[in-house]
Design a protein around this motif. Structure first.
Motif, PDB file in Angstrom:
ATOM      1  N   LYS A   1      -9.223   8.463   8.819  1.00  0.00           N
ATOM      2  CA  LYS A   1      -9.010   7.191   9.488  1.00  0.00           C
ATOM      3  C   LYS A   1      -8.924   6.057   8.476  1.00  0.00           C
ATOM      4  O   LYS A   1      -9.802   5.907   7.623  1.00  0.00           O
ATOM      5  N   ARG A   2      -7.876   5.273   8.596  1.00  0.00           N
ATOM      6  CA  ARG A   2      -7.731   4.088   7.763  1.00  0.00           C
ATOM      7  C   ARG A   2      -8.472   2.925   8.419  1.00  0.00           C
ATOM      8  O   ARG A   2      -8.765   2.951   9.615  1.00  0.00           O
ATOM      9  N   ALA A   3      -8.750   1.878   7.637  1.00  0.00           N
ATOM     10  CA  ALA A   3      -9.397   0.692   8.174  1.00  0.00           C
ATOM     11  C   ALA A   3      -8.546   0.084   9.292  1.00  0.00           C
ATOM     12  O   ALA A   3      -7.317   0.147   9.233  1.00  0.00           O
ATOM     13  N   PRO A   4      -9.190  -0.511  10.310  1.00  0.00           N
ATOM     14  CA  PRO A   4      -8.433  -1.181  11.380  1.00  0.00           C
ATOM     15  C   PRO A   4      -7.540  -2.291  10.816  1.00  0.00           C
ATOM     16  O   PRO A   4      -7.778  -2.810   9.716  1.00  0.00           O
ATOM     17  N   GLU A   5      -6.527  -2.667  11.596  1.00  0.00           N
ATOM     18  CA  GLU A   5      -5.492  -3.586  11.132  1.00  0.00           C
ATOM     19  C   GLU A   5      -6.059  -4.904  10.613  1.00  0.00           C
ATOM     20  O   GLU A   5      -5.574  -5.446   9.617  1.00  0.00           O
ATOM     21  N   TRP A   6      -7.094  -5.462  11.264  1.00  0.00           N
ATOM     22  CA  TRP A   6      -7.631  -6.766  10.846  1.00  0.00           C
ATOM     23  C   TRP A   6      -8.127  -6.704   9.414  1.00  0.00           C
ATOM     24  O   TRP A   6      -7.881  -7.605   8.613  1.00  0.00           O
ATOM     25  N   TRP A   7      -8.842  -5.623   9.066  1.00  0.00           N
ATOM     26  CA  TRP A   7      -9.380  -5.464   7.720  1.00  0.00           C
ATOM     27  C   TRP A   7      -8.257  -5.325   6.703  1.00  0.00           C
ATOM     28  O   TRP A   7      -8.322  -5.889   5.604  1.00  0.00           O
ATOM     29  N   VAL A   8      -7.215  -4.582   7.068  1.00  0.00           N
ATOM     30  CA  VAL A   8      -6.070  -4.393   6.175  1.00  0.00           C
ATOM     31  C   VAL A   8      -5.338  -5.714   5.967  1.00  0.00           C
ATOM     32  O   VAL A   8      -5.014  -6.104   4.845  1.00  0.00           O
ATOM     33  N   ARG A   9      -5.088  -6.417   7.075  1.00  0.00           N
ATOM     34  CA  ARG A   9      -4.332  -7.671   7.025  1.00  0.00           C
ATOM     35  C   ARG A   9      -5.029  -8.735   6.189  1.00  0.00           C
ATOM     36  O   ARG A   9      -4.386  -9.564   5.539  1.00  0.00           O
TER      37      ARG A   9
ATOM     38  N   GLY B   1      -1.212  10.665  -2.917  1.00  0.00           N
ATOM     39  CA  GLY B   1      -2.652  10.878  -2.756  1.00  0.00           C
ATOM     40  C   GLY B   1      -2.957  11.541  -1.423  1.00  0.00           C
ATOM     41  O   GLY B   1      -2.429  12.596  -1.097  1.00  0.00           O
ATOM     42  N   GLY B   2      -3.782  10.884  -0.600  1.00  0.00           N
ATOM     43  CA  GLY B   2      -4.167  11.453   0.701  1.00  0.00           C
ATOM     44  C   GLY B   2      -3.392  10.898   1.875  1.00  0.00           C
ATOM     45  O   GLY B   2      -3.874  10.946   3.018  1.00  0.00           O
ATOM     46  N   SER B   3      -2.189  10.393   1.648  1.00  0.00           N
ATOM     47  CA  SER B   3      -1.432   9.714   2.710  1.00  0.00           C
ATOM     48  C   SER B   3      -1.040  10.627   3.867  1.00  0.00           C
ATOM     49  O   SER B   3      -0.925  10.160   5.009  1.00  0.00           O
ATOM     50  N   PHE B   4      -0.823  11.918   3.609  1.00  0.00           N
ATOM     51  CA  PHE B   4      -0.486  12.822   4.713  1.00  0.00           C
ATOM     52  C   PHE B   4      -1.674  12.934   5.676  1.00  0.00           C
ATOM     53  O   PHE B   4      -1.488  13.013   6.888  1.00  0.00           O
ATOM     54  N   ASP B   5      -2.883  12.939   5.118  1.00  0.00           N
ATOM     55  CA  ASP B   5      -4.086  13.001   5.963  1.00  0.00           C
ATOM     56  C   ASP B   5      -4.219  11.746   6.816  1.00  0.00           C
ATOM     57  O   ASP B   5      -4.606  11.805   7.981  1.00  0.00           O
ATOM     58  N   VAL B   6      -3.906  10.598   6.224  1.00  0.00           N
ATOM     59  CA  VAL B   6      -3.963   9.338   6.971  1.00  0.00           C
ATOM     60  C   VAL B   6      -2.897   9.335   8.061  1.00  0.00           C
ATOM     61  O   VAL B   6      -3.167   8.973   9.218  1.00  0.00           O
ATOM     62  N   TYR B   7      -1.698   9.749   7.723  1.00  0.00           N
ATOM     63  CA  TYR B   7      -0.573   9.737   8.658  1.00  0.00           C
ATOM     64  C   TYR B   7      -0.839  10.614   9.873  1.00  0.00           C
ATOM     65  O   TYR B   7      -0.501  10.252  11.011  1.00  0.00           O
TER      66      TYR B   7
ATOM     67  N   PRO C   1       0.826  -1.208   0.000  1.00  0.00           N
ATOM     68  CA  PRO C   1       0.000   0.000   0.000  1.00  0.00           C
ATOM     69  C   PRO C   1       0.861   1.259   0.000  1.00  0.00           C
ATOM     70  O   PRO C   1       1.832   1.367   0.757  1.00  0.00           O
ATOM     71  N   GLY C   2       0.503   2.187  -0.861  1.00  0.00           N
ATOM     72  CA  GLY C   2       1.287   3.417  -0.967  1.00  0.00           C
ATOM     73  C   GLY C   2       1.347   4.200   0.323  1.00  0.00           C
ATOM     74  O   GLY C   2       2.359   4.850   0.618  1.00  0.00           O
ATOM     75  N   CYS C   3       0.247   4.147   1.121  1.00  0.00           N
ATOM     76  CA  CYS C   3       0.221   4.902   2.378  1.00  0.00           C
ATOM     77  C   CYS C   3       1.161   4.302   3.420  1.00  0.00           C
ATOM     78  O   CYS C   3       1.422   4.924   4.457  1.00  0.00           O
ATOM     79  N   GLU C   4       1.666   3.093   3.147  1.00  0.00           N
ATOM     80  CA  GLU C   4       2.678   2.480   4.011  1.00  0.00           C
ATOM     81  C   GLU C   4       4.070   2.574   3.384  1.00  0.00           C
ATOM     82  O   GLU C   4       5.072   2.713   4.092  1.00  0.00           O
ATOM     83  N   LEU C   5       4.123   2.492   2.057  1.00  0.00           N
ATOM     84  CA  LEU C   5       5.409   2.463   1.358  1.00  0.00           C
ATOM     85  C   LEU C   5       6.259   3.687   1.650  1.00  0.00           C
ATOM     86  O   LEU C   5       7.467   3.577   1.889  1.00  0.00           O
ATOM     87  N   TRP C   6       5.664   4.875   1.627  1.00  0.00           N
ATOM     88  CA  TRP C   6       6.466   6.081   1.833  1.00  0.00           C
ATOM     89  C   TRP C   6       7.101   6.098   3.218  1.00  0.00           C
ATOM     90  O   TRP C   6       8.241   6.531   3.376  1.00  0.00           O
ATOM     91  N   LEU C   7       6.386   5.547   4.197  1.00  0.00           N
ATOM     92  CA  LEU C   7       6.953   5.471   5.543  1.00  0.00           C
ATOM     93  C   LEU C   7       8.038   4.402   5.623  1.00  0.00           C
ATOM     94  O   LEU C   7       9.008   4.540   6.378  1.00  0.00           O
ATOM     95  N   ASP C   8       7.888   3.326   4.835  1.00  0.00           N
ATOM     96  CA  ASP C   8       8.951   2.324   4.751  1.00  0.00           C
ATOM     97  C   ASP C   8      10.222   2.946   4.162  1.00  0.00           C
ATOM     98  O   ASP C   8      11.342   2.641   4.601  1.00  0.00           O
ATOM     99  N   ILE C   9      10.030   3.803   3.156  1.00  0.00           N
ATOM    100  CA  ILE C   9      11.178   4.492   2.557  1.00  0.00           C
ATOM    101  C   ILE C   9      11.853   5.384   3.593  1.00  0.00           C
ATOM    102  O   ILE C   9      13.082   5.407   3.725  1.00  0.00           O
ATOM    103  N   VAL C  10      11.036   6.115   4.361  1.00  0.00           N
ATOM    104  CA  VAL C  10      11.592   6.977   5.402  1.00  0.00           C
ATOM    105  C   VAL C  10      12.351   6.144   6.438  1.00  0.00           C
ATOM    106  O   VAL C  10      13.484   6.472   6.811  1.00  0.00           O
ATOM    107  N   LYS C  11      11.731   5.055   6.897  1.00  0.00           N
ATOM    108  CA  LYS C  11      12.381   4.202   7.909  1.00  0.00           C
ATOM    109  C   LYS C  11      13.716   3.672   7.415  1.00  0.00           C
ATOM    110  O   LYS C  11      14.690   3.594   8.175  1.00  0.00           O
ATOM    111  N   GLN C  12      13.769   3.311   6.147  1.00  0.00           N
ATOM    112  CA  GLN C  12      14.988   2.712   5.602  1.00  0.00           C
ATOM    113  C   GLN C  12      16.082   3.743   5.349  1.00  0.00           C
ATOM    114  O   GLN C  12      17.270   3.416   5.402  1.00  0.00           O
ATOM    115  N   HIS C  13      15.664   5.006   5.102  1.00  0.00           N
ATOM    116  CA  HIS C  13      16.668   5.981   4.635  1.00  0.00           C
ATOM    117  C   HIS C  13      16.719   7.303   5.398  1.00  0.00           C
ATOM    118  O   HIS C  13      17.432   8.213   4.966  1.00  0.00           O
ATOM    119  N   TYR C  14      16.000   7.425   6.534  1.00  0.00           N
ATOM    120  CA  TYR C  14      15.992   8.744   7.191  1.00  0.00           C
ATOM    121  C   TYR C  14      17.360   9.129   7.755  1.00  0.00           C
ATOM    122  O   TYR C  14      17.629  10.313   8.005  1.00  0.00           O
TER     123      TYR C  14
END
Length: 232
Positions: free
Chosen positions: A190-198, A179-185, A78-91
């Motif tokens: 509100k994003r769907a709870p973890e169970w729905w995403v998983r 897209g709207g990832s800053f709003d989600v972050y 998911p793109g709303c997670e990918l950008w944070l993965d990029i940050v975690k890997q390269h901040y």
């Protein structure tokens, strides 16, 4: 990294998020999310935008289509997670520039990132309301001036992709449309709870909470029928 063409849309099939991130960083790519809706409703313009860049499987529909083509180990990213993965890997070793959202949202995003990732280098940022060619030129000049390694643009498709391509011509970097990832972050959306995403039911959760989406979701039935019939 291997790819497949799905209804004319070239979609890469990463086996992990790290594989995708490493490939994008190495080749300084523009990352573009691909899901069932983008495959089903692909136009000449949307295909061209994705195919010029690095389309990745943002939704489970794209993952299923890639698996049907033989990529059994492909993962949904998911793109709303990918950008944070990029940050975690390269901040710790890359610099960042952020464009998008309302002023209060982008400011909240920067504050939260600095709190979460101690020492992150955010060169600069601005909201996503670029109203004229001059404002766009000023943004590009500012990005060239600060020379970030990674640029996130949250403005919605295809506007964000077209802008990233124009910037990329003058400053080579890794780009991702959010897209709207800053709003989600920041918790404004509100994003769907973890169970729905998983369980790959995020679309169902959104439909339950926004019944008006039913017309949009009905189109996805056609996608899955086409997938079963081997049309992708």
């Amino acid at each position: 990294m291997k790819s497949e063409t799905l209804n004319g849309v070239i979609t890469y099939a990463p086996n992990s998020r790290k594989e995708l991130i490493d490939y994008a960083v190495q080749h300084k790519k523009i990352l573009v999310a691909v899901n069932a809706e983008k495959i089903l409703h692909a136009t000449d313009q949307s295909r061209a935008i994705i195919n010029r860049n690095l389309g990745y499987p943002d939704g489970i529909g794209a993952v299923w289509a890639l698996r049907k083509k033989g990529h059994k180990d492909v993962v949904k990213i998911p793109g709303c997670e990918l950008w944070l993965d990029i940050v975690k890997q390269h901040y710790n070793n890359k610099s960042f520039y952020l464009v998008g959202g309302k002023q209060e949202v982008i400011e909240a995003t920067v504050i939260q990132l600095k709190q979460e990732f101690n020492g992150i280098n955010i060169c600069n940022f601005r909201d996503g309301y670029i109203k004229s060619e001059k404002e766009e030129a000023d943004v590009i000049e500012d990005i060239k001036k600060h020379s970030p390694d990674i640029v996130f643009v949250a403005m919605g498709s295809p506007k964000q992709e077209l802008l990233m391509e124009r910037i990329q011509k003058q400053h080579q970097a890794v780009y991702q449309g959010l897209g709207g990832s800053f709003d989600v972050y920041t918790g404004n959306v509100k994003r769907a709870p973890e169970w729905w995403v998983r369980n790959n039911l995020e679309w169902t959760y959104r439909l339950i909470n926004q019944p008006s989406r039913i017309k949009r979701q009905i189109h996805l039935v056609k996608f899955f029928i086409n997938l079963i019939l081997g049309k992708y």
